[in-house]
Design a protein around this motif. Structure first.
Motif, short mmCIF file in Angstrom:
data_model
loop_
_atom_site.label_atom_id
_atom_site.label_comp_id
_atom_site.label_asym_id
_atom_site.label_seq_id
_atom_site.Cartn_x
_atom_site.Cartn_y
_atom_site.Cartn_z
N LEU A 266 0.82 -1.19 0.00
CA LEU A 266 0.00 0.00 0.00
C LEU A 266 0.86 1.25 0.00
O LEU A 266 0.58 2.22 -0.71
N LEU A 267 1.94 1.24 0.79
CA LEU A 267 2.83 2.40 0.83
C LEU A 267 3.44 2.65 -0.54
O LEU A 267 3.52 3.79 -0.99
N LYS A 268 3.87 1.57 -1.19
CA LYS A 268 4.49 1.72 -2.51
C LYS A 268 3.52 2.32 -3.51
O LYS A 268 3.86 3.24 -4.26
N LEU A 269 2.29 1.83 -3.49
CA LEU A 269 1.28 2.32 -4.42
C LEU A 269 0.90 3.77 -4.10
O LEU A 269 0.74 4.61 -5.00
N ARG B 281 6.10 12.06 5.57
CA ARG B 281 5.86 10.67 5.99
C ARG B 281 5.94 9.71 4.81
O ARG B 281 6.37 8.56 4.97
N LEU B 282 5.52 10.17 3.64
CA LEU B 282 5.54 9.30 2.46
C LEU B 282 6.83 9.42 1.65
O LEU B 282 6.99 8.76 0.64
N ALA B 283 7.73 10.28 2.11
CA ALA B 283 8.98 10.47 1.37
C ALA B 283 9.74 9.16 1.25
O ALA B 283 9.79 8.35 2.17
N LYS B 284 10.33 8.95 0.07
CA LYS B 284 11.09 7.73 -0.17
C LYS B 284 12.51 8.12 -0.57
O LYS B 284 12.79 9.27 -0.91
N ASP B 285 13.39 7.16 -0.50
CA ASP B 285 14.77 7.42 -0.92
C ASP B 285 14.82 7.53 -2.44
O ASP B 285 14.54 6.56 -3.15
N TYR C 152 -8.14 4.73 4.27
CA TYR C 152 -8.15 5.98 3.50
C TYR C 152 -7.71 7.16 4.36
O TYR C 152 -7.02 8.07 3.90
N LYS C 153 -8.10 7.13 5.64
CA LYS C 153 -7.69 8.21 6.54
C LYS C 153 -6.18 8.19 6.76
O LYS C 153 -5.55 9.24 6.88
N GLN C 154 -5.63 6.98 6.79
CA GLN C 154 -4.17 6.88 6.91
C GLN C 154 -3.47 7.47 5.68
O GLN C 154 -2.35 7.96 5.77
#
Length: 513
Positions: A109-112, A176-180, A140-142
């Motif tokens: 889910l995080l990846k998507l 929070r959703l930042a990725k490398d 969805y709230k997350q």
């Protein structure tokens, strides 16, 4: 390995229809069953599908759409009547979030979600709306969505109108959703270490020691007699070079152009009211020294201007050949070596003037420009003081020079000459990856690879970005020609290469299936 892309093949669209059926017919009784066990969305032709893979298995997807009316408009009326006016400037709709049951983990889910947010955020949307199932309200709230209108639908398939605004995303979710991210840009160069020297005055003896050490190292690498270190970009360095030609009132010159940055030099020369002719070569092709020799024989040119490494195509112009022509016909050779300086060893000793910068192959922070010369410039009172090369060759530091930039450059220069071999090895390793055979057929220098993709790979640039692999392809001149560029100068290149190699191999299997 989980990775994402934009769906584009018939096989992907069929897999999406199967996943739609499993989720929105069998699991959520929203549609009637059928014998084919396929559910093609009614907005299929308008949807952009972001899909997530585990290796080569499509395991999840979400649909993105910005054409009105939205499906949620049909359920509750125009969403604008429920939302503040400031978030309604540019709205998109996200639909059909579905993941195979065996893969409903936080990682997938995080990846998507990361991929979706990268795609939508870059397009400048002010808000995204969804019809979220009540059973997944917490999920969805997350993701940052909040209900903005009453629930709709039948008892077994109720949906919540929900919105994620750009403001909420930027303040609460973006970090929070930042990725490398791994960058393959030809500049600027990211810095992995803490940058020091913040409390060092440019008038101190300690600063002077660093300044002189940097000067000597630059002169050693360039094999020239003088260098001016200027706070600014490569464009500024070229302005200083052209200003010298104008101040010396030299006669007619010749500008060679075979790419975007040769064109930039030509436009700058026009602004300086220089008198010149142009040899314009097709992008990505080399200059014919014999033809240039004929021009130099028949016309009295006093200077010649060329880009050494044409970054727009990766073309490495023949500096040795042009230097020989300049000496033979007594022409002052002026060179933009912004992209090549530090990428490989070469000498500028036969160049009248040459330019380079800190934030390219050298690997330092952007912000310092260099103008090399074989002569000591005379002060030109007709020029603005900041563009007068003489001011940078008189020993004293004429203007504020940030110690942060100079100290960082000093540290980066310590990597030479070993860095030359390192960049060459990286270049050769990059050549082994899938799709690098689409490289433009020109002489190359070991800093970047330029590939021109067929239409079947038109989404590659976006697909790489969805997975945190950022390649150079956003500039208008690159987009117009379908060019993508992969540079080898970033400090995390080795880790980035592993990730890129893995994704491209899976990508190749999907596209060619």
């Amino acid at each position: 390995m989980y990775w994402c892309k934009i769906a584009q093949t018939n096989e992907e669209y069929e897999a999406i229809a199967r996943l739609n059926y499993e989720t929105f017919v069998e699991e959520i009784p929203q549609h009637e069953p059928n014998t084919q066990r396929l559910k093609v969305d009614r907005f299929h032709e308008q949807n952009t599908y972001i899909v997530v893979y585990k290796k080569t298995e499509l395991i999840g997807m979400v649909a993105f759409r910005d054409q009105r009316p939205f499906s949620i408009d049909e359920k509750i009326g125009k969403v604008e009547q429920f939302l503040p006016q400031e978030v309604c400037d540019k709205i998109c709709e996200i639909r059909l979030l579905a993941v195979k049951k065996n893969y409903r983990t936080g990682r997938v889910l995080l990846k998507l979600t990361q991929a979706l947010n990268t795609f939508a955020y870059e397009k400048g949307y002010t808000a995204a709306v969804i019809s979220g199932t009540t059973r997944e309200e917490k999920l969805y709230k997350q993701m940052g969505f909040q209900q903005f209108a009453p629930a709709v639908g039948v008892t077994d398939a109720q949906f919540l109108p929900m919105v994620l605004t750009r403001d909420v995303f930027e303040h609460d979710l973006q970090r929070r959703l930042a990725k490398d991210n791994y960058t393959f840009y030809p500049g600027p160069v990211k810095q992995l270490e803490t940058i020091g020297y913040t409390n060092l005055s440019h008038r101190s003896l300690s600063f002077k020691a660093i300044y002189e050490r940097v000067q000597q190292k630059l002169l050693q690498l360039a094999n020239t007699k003088h260098v001016g270190i200027i706070v600014g970009t490569g464009t500024l360095a070229n302005e200083v070079m052209l200003a010298q030609l104008q101040a010396q009132q030299l006669g007619k010159g010749l500008i060679l152009t075979n790419g975007e940055f040769g064109e930039r030099l030509r436009k700058q020369a026009v602004r300086w009211s220089l008198d010149f002719d142009v040899v314009e070569q097709e992008w990505g092709t080399l200059f014919d020294c014999e033809k240039i020799a004929l021009l130099l024989e028949t016309r009295a040119y006093e200077w010649m201007l060329v880009v050494h490494g044409e970054t727009s195509t990766g073309t490495y112009n023949n500096l040795d050949g042009l230097s020989q022509l300049a000496k033979c016909y007594n022409v002052k050779l002026c060179v933009d070596s912004i992209s090549t300086f530090g990428a490989m060893p070469f000498s500028l000793q036969d160049c009248y003037l040459a330019t380079a910068v800190s934030g390219k192959a050298i690997g330092a922070v952007s912000g310092l420009a260099f103008v090399f010369s074989q002569y000591l410039a005379q002060s030109a009172t007709t020029l603005p003081a900041y563009l007068d090369l003489a001011n940078y060759q008189q020993g004293a530091i004429p203007f504020t020079l940030p110690a942060v930039l100079l100290g960082n450059l000093d540290e980066s220069l310590q990597a030479y000459p070993v860095r030359y071999e390192q960049l060459q090895q990286r270049f050769e390793a990059l050549l082994q990856l899938p799709y690098m055979h689409f490289q433009l057929p020109t002489t190359r220098y070991p800093m970047l690879i330029t590939i021109q993709l067929p239409k079947t790979l038109s989404n590659l640039h976006i697909d790489l970005a969805l997975n945190g692999l950022l390649v150079h392809g956003d500039s208008p001149y690159l987009r117009q020609r379908g060019f993508l560029q992969f540079a080898v100068i970033q400090p995390d290149f080795d880790d980035a290469l592993v990730r890129l190699n893995e994704m491209l191999h899976y990508y190749e299997q999907i596209i060619e299936a």
